[in-house]
Design an enzyme around this catalytic site. Structure first.
Site, PDB file in Angstrom:
ATOM      1  N   ALA A 186      10.192  -3.402 -48.773  1.00  0.00           N
ATOM      2  CA  ALA A 186      11.068  -4.250 -49.735  1.00  0.00           C
ATOM      3  C   ALA A 186      11.460  -3.201 -50.953  1.00  0.00           C
ATOM      4  O   ALA A 186      11.706  -3.426 -52.116  1.00  0.00           O
ATOM      5  CB  ALA A 186      10.232  -5.271 -50.465  1.00  0.00           C
ATOM      6  N   GLY A 187      11.783  -2.073 -50.347  1.00  0.00           N
ATOM      7  CA  GLY A 187      12.060  -0.886 -51.402  1.00  0.00           C
ATOM      8  C   GLY A 187      13.776  -0.870 -51.182  1.00  0.00           C
ATOM      9  O   GLY A 187      14.386  -1.785 -50.781  1.00  0.00           O
ATOM     10  N   GLY A 188      14.208   0.284 -51.691  1.00  0.00           N
ATOM     11  CA  GLY A 188      15.699   0.537 -51.702  1.00  0.00           C
ATOM     12  C   GLY A 188      16.241   0.307 -50.339  1.00  0.00           C
ATOM     13  O   GLY A 188      17.426  -0.034 -50.242  1.00  0.00           O
ATOM     14  N   SER A 229      19.419  17.800 -46.021  1.00  0.00           N
ATOM     15  CA  SER A 229      20.565  16.510 -45.341  1.00  0.00           C
ATOM     16  C   SER A 229      21.274  16.959 -44.323  1.00  0.00           C
ATOM     17  O   SER A 229      21.823  18.144 -44.449  1.00  0.00           O
ATOM     18  CB  SER A 229      21.220  16.103 -46.671  1.00  0.00           C
ATOM     19  OG  SER A 229      22.482  15.368 -46.264  1.00  0.00           O
ATOM     20  N   THR A 253      22.433   9.559 -52.613  1.00  0.00           N
ATOM     21  CA  THR A 253      21.211   9.267 -51.909  1.00  0.00           C
ATOM     22  C   THR A 253      20.086   9.286 -53.142  1.00  0.00           C
ATOM     23  O   THR A 253      20.406   9.549 -54.289  1.00  0.00           O
ATOM     24  CB  THR A 253      20.749  10.209 -50.764  1.00  0.00           C
ATOM     25  OG1 THR A 253      19.849   9.695 -50.022  1.00  0.00           O
ATOM     26  CG2 THR A 253      20.663  11.479 -51.164  1.00  0.00           C
ATOM     27  N   LYS A 283      20.859   5.898 -56.188  1.00  0.00           N
ATOM     28  CA  LYS A 283      21.921   4.971 -55.760  1.00  0.00           C
ATOM     29  C   LYS A 283      22.225   3.657 -56.638  1.00  0.00           C
ATOM     30  O   LYS A 283      23.404   3.623 -56.932  1.00  0.00           O
ATOM     31  CB  LYS A 283      21.536   4.324 -54.459  1.00  0.00           C
ATOM     32  CG  LYS A 283      21.508   5.517 -53.354  1.00  0.00           C
ATOM     33  CD  LYS A 283      21.048   4.686 -51.756  1.00  0.00           C
ATOM     34  CE  LYS A 283      21.059   5.694 -51.058  1.00  0.00           C
ATOM     35  NZ  LYS A 283      20.711   4.946 -49.366  1.00  0.00           N
ATOM     36  N   ASP A 321      25.318   1.777 -45.774  1.00  0.00           N
ATOM     37  CA  ASP A 321      24.001   1.609 -45.379  1.00  0.00           C
ATOM     38  C   ASP A 321      23.812   0.562 -44.172  1.00  0.00           C
ATOM     39  O   ASP A 321      23.330   0.486 -43.232  1.00  0.00           O
ATOM     40  CB  ASP A 321      22.764   1.494 -46.278  1.00  0.00           C
ATOM     41  CG  ASP A 321      22.513   2.935 -47.043  1.00  0.00           C
ATOM     42  OD1 ASP A 321      23.084   3.970 -46.304  1.00  0.00           O
ATOM     43  OD2 ASP A 321      22.100   2.993 -48.029  1.00  0.00           O
ATOM     44  N   ASN A 373      25.965   4.141 -52.020  1.00  0.00           N
ATOM     45  CA  ASN A 373      25.619   5.418 -51.448  1.00  0.00           C
ATOM     46  C   ASN A 373      27.010   6.248 -51.262  1.00  0.00           C
ATOM     47  O   ASN A 373      27.083   7.422 -50.836  1.00  0.00           O
ATOM     48  CB  ASN A 373      24.787   5.250 -50.168  1.00  0.00           C
ATOM     49  CG  ASN A 373      26.126   4.824 -49.118  1.00  0.00           C
ATOM     50  OD1 ASN A 373      26.950   4.069 -49.366  1.00  0.00           O
ATOM     51  ND2 ASN A 373      25.725   4.820 -47.751  1.00  0.00           N
ATOM     52  N   TYR A 395      14.284   8.879 -39.609  1.00  0.00           N
ATOM     53  CA  TYR A 395      14.073   9.635 -38.214  1.00  0.00           C
ATOM     54  C   TYR A 395      13.199  10.979 -38.490  1.00  0.00           C
ATOM     55  O   TYR A 395      13.136  11.294 -39.428  1.00  0.00           O
ATOM     56  CB  TYR A 395      15.528  10.223 -38.006  1.00  0.00           C
ATOM     57  CG  TYR A 395      16.285  10.864 -39.195  1.00  0.00           C
ATOM     58  CD1 TYR A 395      17.013   9.987 -39.869  1.00  0.00           C
ATOM     59  CD2 TYR A 395      16.146  12.234 -39.333  1.00  0.00           C
ATOM     60  CE1 TYR A 395      17.642  10.645 -40.804  1.00  0.00           C
ATOM     61  CE2 TYR A 395      16.756  12.694 -40.516  1.00  0.00           C
ATOM     62  CZ  TYR A 395      17.800  11.879 -41.290  1.00  0.00           C
ATOM     63  OH  TYR A 395      18.266  12.487 -42.179  1.00  0.00           O
TER      64      TYR A 395
END
Ligand code: ATR
Length: 276
Positions: free
Chosen positions: A122-124, A9, A56, A60, A96, A81, A219
C-alpha cells in the site's frame, strides 16, 4: 531522470535505445538533487532547455504538485513519474499503471478482464497502479497489506479520486496480509518494497499455488527477486519480474514527450541481456 538515488537506473539505456529505434534525437541523463532541492533542480533543468523528465522515488508526489496540468491517471494517483515542459507550462502524467497493464496483457498474454487479482502493498508503487488495474474490469482486486490501515486509506483515496476525476465507480477489497486465506487468485502482484531488503511479506503460501502468474513489480539486479523465489518455493507455476513494466512505462513516457510509441519487445530483450 530525477530521483534519489538514480545511479543504477536503467532508464537512460532504455530511452537511448528507444531514440535509436525511432530515429529521434534525445539526450537523457540522470539528476540526483538533494531532497530539499527537487523543485529548484527541475526548474533549472527546464530553464536550460530541458523538455521533459522522468521522476522516481522519492519525488513523484512533489512532481505532481509542480504541474499546471495533469492526466487523469496522475490526478488519481496524486503522483507523477513523467513531466513534459511546453509553452503552456508543466504537464504531469503517471505511466506506471499502464506500464504494468501492458506488460501483463501484451507481453505476458494475460487478459485482466474477469480476473482475480491480489495486489500486495500500500505504498507508492501500489498507489500508481490501482486505478489502471481496476479499469481493466477484473472480477476482483484484493489489496492486502501488512498494515491494513494503509491499504484502507489507499483504497479509499483512489476510489474517491477516481469518481471525482473520471466519474467512474468501482470496487476494491482490502485485507490485512495475514488474513488472506485459501482463496484462488489468477494474478498475484507484489507492490511492496520488501524485495529491496531481506525481509519478505508473509503471504499465505496457498495464494501462490493456483495463480496463473506471480508478478513482482521489482526486478532483481542478479537473477530472480527474493519474492519470486519464495513464490516458486510455494508452488507458483509462472513468475515474472518488473523489468517488462519498466520498459512499458518508459515507452509510454517516450510517447508523451515525442508522440511516437517505440518498439518495446526488442528493448526488453536487450535489457535482459545487458543485465546478465
Ligand atoms: P513507497 O511508497 O516508497 O513504495 P512505502 O510507503 O514505505 O514505500 O511502502 C512500502 C510498502 O511495502 C508498504 O506496503 C509496506 O507495508 P507497510 O505499509 O505495512 O509498511 C510494504 N513492505 C515493506 N517491507 C515489507 C515486509 N517485510 N513485509 C510486508 N510488507 C512490507
Amino acid at each position: 531522470m530525477v530521483g534519489q538515488p538514480v545511479a543504477h537506473s536503467r532508464s537512460p539505456f532504455i530511452h537511448a535505445l528507444f531514440a535509436e529505434l525511432t530515429c529521434q534525437q534525445l539526450l537523457y541523463g540522470r539528476l540526483a538533487p538533494a531532497v530539499e532541492a527537487f523543485e529548484m533542480e527541475v526548474n533549472r533543468f527546464r530553464q536550460e532547455g530541458g523538455q521533459g523528465l522522468n521522476v522516481t522515488l522519492p519525488f513523484k508526489e512533489r512532481a505532481f504538485h509542480m504541474a499546471d496540468r495533469a492526466s487523469d491517471r496522475a490526478r488519481v494517483a496524486g503522483a507523477a513519474n513523467t513531466l513534459l515542459f511546453d509553452k503552456t507550462g508543466i504537464y504531469a502524467d503517471n505511466t506506471d499503471g499502464v506500464g504494468l497493464v501492458r506488460d501483463l496483457t501484451q507481453n505476458l498474454g494475460l487478459p485482466l478482464e474477469g480476473s482475480r487479482i491480489l495486489l500486495i502493498g500500500a505504498g507508492g508503487a501500489a498507489r500508481g497502479v490501482l486505478m489502471p488495474l481496476l479499469e481493466q474490469k477484473p472480477q476482483r482486486v484484493l489489496l492486502a497489506n501488512r498494515t491494513v490501515t494503509r491499504a484502507q486509506a489507499l483504497c479509499h483515496d483512489v476510489l474517491t479520486r477516481m469518481k471525482e476525476v473520471t466519474g467512474k465507480t468501482t470496487q476494491c477489497e482490502v485485507r490485512e496480509l495475514e488474513g488472506v486465506g485459501r482463496e484462488p487468485f489468477d494474478i498475484v502482484i507484489n507492490a511492496t518494497s520488501s524485495s529491496l531488503g531481506n525481509e519478505l511479506p508473509q503471504v499465505p503460501p496457498a495464494a501462490f499455488g493456483a495463480a496463473l502468474l506471480v508478478y513482482d513489480m521489482m526486478y532483481g539486479k542478479e537473477g530472480e527477486t527474493s519474492f519470486l523465489a519464495m513464490a516458486r518455493a510455494h508452488g507458483a507455476l509462472r513468475c515474472a519480474d518488473g523489468l517488462g513494466m519498466l520498459v512499458e512505462q518508459a515507452a509510454e513516457s517516450f510517447y508523451v514527450w515525442r508522440g511516437v510509441f517505440p518498439p518495446t519487445g526488442l528493448v526488453l530483450q536487450r535489457l535482459r541481456m545487458e543485465m546478465k
